[in-house]
Design a protein around this motif. Structure first.
Motif, PDB file in Angstrom:
ATOM      1  N   PHE A  31       0.388   5.505  -5.805  1.00  0.00           N
ATOM      2  CA  PHE A  31       1.066   4.373  -6.432  1.00  0.00           C
ATOM      3  C   PHE A  31       0.568   3.070  -5.825  1.00  0.00           C
ATOM      4  CE2 PHE A  31       3.695   7.111  -3.749  1.00  0.00           C
ATOM      5  CZ  PHE A  31       3.693   6.390  -2.565  1.00  0.00           C
ATOM      6  N   ALA A  32       0.744   1.987  -6.573  1.00  0.00           N
ATOM      7  CA  ALA A  32       0.325   0.668  -6.108  1.00  0.00           C
ATOM      8  C   ALA A  32       1.250  -0.388  -6.692  1.00  0.00           C
ATOM      9  CB  ALA A  32      -1.121   0.391  -6.520  1.00  0.00           C
ATOM     10  N   LYS A  62       5.821  -9.154   2.570  1.00  0.00           N
ATOM     11  CA  LYS A  62       7.191  -8.623   2.510  1.00  0.00           C
ATOM     12  C   LYS A  62       7.539  -8.156   1.102  1.00  0.00           C
ATOM     13  CE  LYS A  62      11.983  -9.453   3.804  1.00  0.00           C
ATOM     14  NZ  LYS A  62      12.439  -8.558   2.734  1.00  0.00           N
ATOM     15  N   LEU A  63       7.216  -8.971   0.110  1.00  0.00           N
ATOM     16  CA  LEU A  63       7.525  -8.633  -1.275  1.00  0.00           C
ATOM     17  C   LEU A  63       6.890  -7.309  -1.692  1.00  0.00           C
ATOM     18  CD1 LEU A  63       8.592  -9.437  -4.148  1.00  0.00           C
ATOM     19  CD2 LEU A  63       6.386 -10.565  -4.476  1.00  0.00           C
ATOM     20  N   LEU A  64       5.576  -7.180  -1.458  1.00  0.00           N
ATOM     21  CA  LEU A  64       4.870  -5.976  -1.892  1.00  0.00           C
ATOM     22  C   LEU A  64       5.271  -4.759  -1.064  1.00  0.00           C
ATOM     23  CD1 LEU A  64       1.322  -7.415  -2.672  1.00  0.00           C
ATOM     24  CD2 LEU A  64       3.196  -6.936  -4.261  1.00  0.00           C
ATOM     25  N   THR A  65       5.521  -4.961   0.230  1.00  0.00           N
ATOM     26  CA  THR A  65       5.968  -3.841   1.065  1.00  0.00           C
ATOM     27  C   THR A  65       7.323  -3.324   0.586  1.00  0.00           C
ATOM     28  OG1 THR A  65       4.737  -4.582   3.002  1.00  0.00           O
ATOM     29  CG2 THR A  65       6.630  -3.148   3.396  1.00  0.00           C
ATOM     30  N   ASP A  66       8.256  -4.218   0.351  1.00  0.00           N
ATOM     31  CA  ASP A  66       9.580  -3.801  -0.129  1.00  0.00           C
ATOM     32  C   ASP A  66       9.464  -3.021  -1.435  1.00  0.00           C
ATOM     33  OD1 ASP A  66      10.737  -5.014   2.058  1.00  0.00           O
ATOM     34  OD2 ASP A  66      11.481  -6.763   0.944  1.00  0.00           O
ATOM     35  N   LYS A  67       8.614  -3.511  -2.321  1.00  0.00           N
ATOM     36  CA  LYS A  67       8.498  -2.879  -3.634  1.00  0.00           C
ATOM     37  C   LYS A  67       7.807  -1.516  -3.568  1.00  0.00           C
ATOM     38  CE  LYS A  67       8.973  -6.817  -6.726  1.00  0.00           C
ATOM     39  NZ  LYS A  67      10.147  -6.221  -7.399  1.00  0.00           N
ATOM     40  N   ILE A  68       6.758  -1.396  -2.728  1.00  0.00           N
ATOM     41  CA  ILE A  68       6.056  -0.111  -2.687  1.00  0.00           C
ATOM     42  C   ILE A  68       6.879   0.942  -1.954  1.00  0.00           C
ATOM     43  CG2 ILE A  68       4.668  -0.414  -0.581  1.00  0.00           C
ATOM     44  CD1 ILE A  68       2.309   0.787  -2.261  1.00  0.00           C
ATOM     45  N   VAL A  69       7.637   0.528  -0.942  1.00  0.00           N
ATOM     46  CA  VAL A  69       8.517   1.483  -0.258  1.00  0.00           C
ATOM     47  C   VAL A  69       9.593   1.986  -1.222  1.00  0.00           C
ATOM     48  CG1 VAL A  69      10.294   1.659   1.534  1.00  0.00           C
ATOM     49  CG2 VAL A  69       8.076   0.656   2.083  1.00  0.00           C
ATOM     50  N   THR A  70      10.125   1.106  -2.037  1.00  0.00           N
ATOM     51  CA  THR A  70      11.104   1.520  -3.045  1.00  0.00           C
ATOM     52  C   THR A  70      10.475   2.457  -4.063  1.00  0.00           C
ATOM     53  OG1 THR A  70      12.370  -0.519  -2.788  1.00  0.00           O
ATOM     54  CG2 THR A  70      12.674   0.689  -4.845  1.00  0.00           C
ATOM     55  N   LEU A  71       9.263   2.108  -4.530  1.00  0.00           N
ATOM     56  CA  LEU A  71       8.562   2.941  -5.499  1.00  0.00           C
ATOM     57  C   LEU A  71       8.293   4.336  -4.945  1.00  0.00           C
ATOM     58  CD1 LEU A  71       7.106   3.054  -8.289  1.00  0.00           C
ATOM     59  CD2 LEU A  71       5.074   2.154  -7.141  1.00  0.00           C
ATOM     60  N   ALA A  72       7.966   4.407  -3.656  1.00  0.00           N
ATOM     61  CA  ALA A  72       7.673   5.699  -3.026  1.00  0.00           C
ATOM     62  C   ALA A  72       8.921   6.539  -2.804  1.00  0.00           C
ATOM     63  CB  ALA A  72       6.975   5.470  -1.686  1.00  0.00           C
ATOM     64  N   GLY A  73      10.087   5.888  -2.780  1.00  0.00           N
ATOM     65  CA  GLY A  73      11.316   6.605  -2.468  1.00  0.00           C
ATOM     66  C   GLY A  73      11.630   6.590  -0.991  1.00  0.00           C
ATOM     67  N   GLY A  74      11.012   5.665  -0.271  1.00  0.00           N
ATOM     68  CA  GLY A  74      11.249   5.535   1.167  1.00  0.00           C
ATOM     69  C   GLY A  74       9.948   5.488   1.932  1.00  0.00           C
ATOM     70  N   ALA A  75       9.958   4.764   3.053  1.00  0.00           N
ATOM     71  CA  ALA A  75       8.749   4.622   3.866  1.00  0.00           C
ATOM     72  C   ALA A  75       8.258   5.966   4.386  1.00  0.00           C
ATOM     73  CB  ALA A  75       9.021   3.668   5.031  1.00  0.00           C
ATOM     74  N   ASP A  76       9.167   6.886   4.644  1.00  0.00           N
ATOM     75  CA  ASP A  76       8.793   8.197   5.178  1.00  0.00           C
ATOM     76  C   ASP A  76       8.016   9.040   4.177  1.00  0.00           C
ATOM     77  OD1 ASP A  76      11.301   8.261   3.722  1.00  0.00           O
ATOM     78  OD2 ASP A  76      11.537  10.331   4.392  1.00  0.00           O
ATOM     79  N   LYS A  77       7.989   8.652   2.915  1.00  0.00           N
ATOM     80  CA  LYS A  77       7.258   9.398   1.890  1.00  0.00           C
ATOM     81  C   LYS A  77       5.777   9.014   1.837  1.00  0.00           C
ATOM     82  CE  LYS A  77      10.937  11.442   0.011  1.00  0.00           C
ATOM     83  NZ  LYS A  77      12.024  10.887   0.816  1.00  0.00           N
ATOM     84  N   ILE A  78       5.404   7.915   2.480  1.00  0.00           N
ATOM     85  CA  ILE A  78       4.030   7.408   2.396  1.00  0.00           C
ATOM     86  C   ILE A  78       3.220   7.891   3.593  1.00  0.00           C
ATOM     87  CG2 ILE A  78       2.579   5.350   2.249  1.00  0.00           C
ATOM     88  CD1 ILE A  78       4.990   3.859   1.081  1.00  0.00           C
ATOM     89  N   ALA A 171       0.087   6.790  -0.928  1.00  0.00           N
ATOM     90  CA  ALA A 171       0.107   8.153  -1.449  1.00  0.00           C
ATOM     91  C   ALA A 171       1.017   9.003  -0.582  1.00  0.00           C
ATOM     92  CB  ALA A 171      -1.297   8.752  -1.486  1.00  0.00           C
ATOM     93  N   THR A 172       1.576  10.036  -1.196  1.00  0.00           N
ATOM     94  CA  THR A 172       2.526  10.898  -0.486  1.00  0.00           C
ATOM     95  C   THR A 172       1.857  11.988   0.337  1.00  0.00           C
ATOM     96  OG1 THR A 172       2.711  12.295  -2.469  1.00  0.00           O
ATOM     97  CG2 THR A 172       4.344  10.533  -2.188  1.00  0.00           C
ATOM     98  N   GLY A 173       0.541  12.108   0.232  1.00  0.00           N
ATOM     99  CA  GLY A 173      -0.165  13.144   0.982  1.00  0.00           C
ATOM    100  C   GLY A 173      -1.653  13.005   0.800  1.00  0.00           C
ATOM    101  N   GLY A 174      -2.363  14.088   1.123  1.00  0.00           N
ATOM    102  CA  GLY A 174      -3.810  14.100   0.967  1.00  0.00           C
ATOM    103  C   GLY A 174      -4.226  14.736  -0.350  1.00  0.00           C
ATOM    104  N   ARG A 175      -5.525  14.855  -0.553  1.00  0.00           N
ATOM    105  CA  ARG A 175      -6.041  15.455  -1.777  1.00  0.00           C
ATOM    106  C   ARG A 175      -5.583  16.902  -1.900  1.00  0.00           C
ATOM    107  NH1 ARG A 175     -10.211  13.349   0.775  1.00  0.00           N
ATOM    108  NH2 ARG A 175     -11.113  15.393   1.229  1.00  0.00           N
ATOM    109  N   PRO A 176      -5.153  17.312  -3.092  1.00  0.00           N
ATOM    110  CA  PRO A 176      -4.854  18.732  -3.284  1.00  0.00           C
ATOM    111  C   PRO A 176      -6.112  19.562  -2.999  1.00  0.00           C
ATOM    112  CG  PRO A 176      -4.012  17.434  -5.122  1.00  0.00           C
ATOM    113  CD  PRO A 176      -4.881  16.520  -4.304  1.00  0.00           C
ATOM    114  N   HIS A 177      -5.959  20.677  -2.355  1.00  0.00           N
ATOM    115  CA  HIS A 177      -7.056  21.613  -2.068  1.00  0.00           C
ATOM    116  C   HIS A 177      -8.141  20.997  -1.178  1.00  0.00           C
ATOM    117  CE1 HIS A 177      -4.967  22.981  -5.589  1.00  0.00           C
ATOM    118  NE2 HIS A 177      -5.714  22.316  -6.440  1.00  0.00           N
TER     119      HIS A 177
END
Length: 200
Positions: A31-32, A62-78, A171-177
């Motif tokens: 996501f971006a 601050k603006l973009l960080t707040d928005k991307i953390v929300t989009l991810a569902g939390g900082a711990d998801k990134i 991104a929530t993780g690395g490349r699949p496979h």
């Protein structure tokens, strides 16, 4: 007081379910978030960019960080992160670079994720609908190749000639496979000291 003149915010997201003809064990979300703003230096040469950088970068960070953390569902998801900027044709690549290559911008994202690596980046000049490439890397381990990813998207009407697009990606993780290993095995195979990769 100087403030960024933001025309719009654009978000991008994809969820990868199948990669290389094989279903992903865990779907990968990439996501971006992008801010489209007037380039304060468009159409002229400015020797000193510092006043606008110091005024704009913290607001954008601050603006973009707040928005991307929300989009991810939390900082711990990134797990992987990066940044990018595209300046319109009446601007310099230096303008794109200036707004993202400052701790006044990137530290908001790094601190939100408790990250320790630098933010991978691109900074280019282009027209509206220019492909925006956001390279990603692991937020804690620069040698973890599974998280070397690139987000690609475009904004049909941006940047205008007098605009700049500022982007954070994640991104929530690395490349699949993923199966090419990490750079540490290459260093070991080449006989380098893992604690001092430059030494042979």
């Amino acid at each position: 007081m100087l403030k960024p003149d933001i025309r719009k915010i654009v978000t991008f997201e994809e969820e990868i379910l199948v990669e290389g003809y094989k279903k992903a064990d865990t779907p990968l979300r990439m996501f971006a978030v992008a801010a489209v703003l007037t380039n304060p230096w468009a159409g002229r040469y400015a020797e000193d960019l510092k006043p606008e950088i110091q005024a704009f970068a913290p607001v954008l960070g601050k603006l973009l960080t707040d928005k991307i953390v929300t989009l991810a569902g939390g900082a711990d998801k990134i797990e992987a992160y990066g940044k990018a900027a595209v300046v319109g044709l009446n601007g310099e690549v230096e303008h794109a670079s200036g707004l993202i290559h400052t701790l006044h911008f990137g530290n908001f994202y790094r601190e939100a994720l408790s990250a320790s690596t630098y933010l991978a980046f691109t900074n280019i000049r282009g027209t509206a609908n220019t492909p925006i490439m956001v390279p990603l890397m692991d937020k804690d381990d620069a040698g973890r190749r599974s998280h070397y990813l690139t987000i690609q998207f475009a904004i049909p009407d941006a940047p205008r000639d007098d605009e700049v697009v500022i982007v954070l990606g994640g991104a929530t993780g690395g490349r699949p496979h993923h199966r090419i290993g990490d750079r540490y095995q290459d260093l070991q195979d080449l006989g380098h000291d893992l604690n001092n990769p430059a030494a042979v």
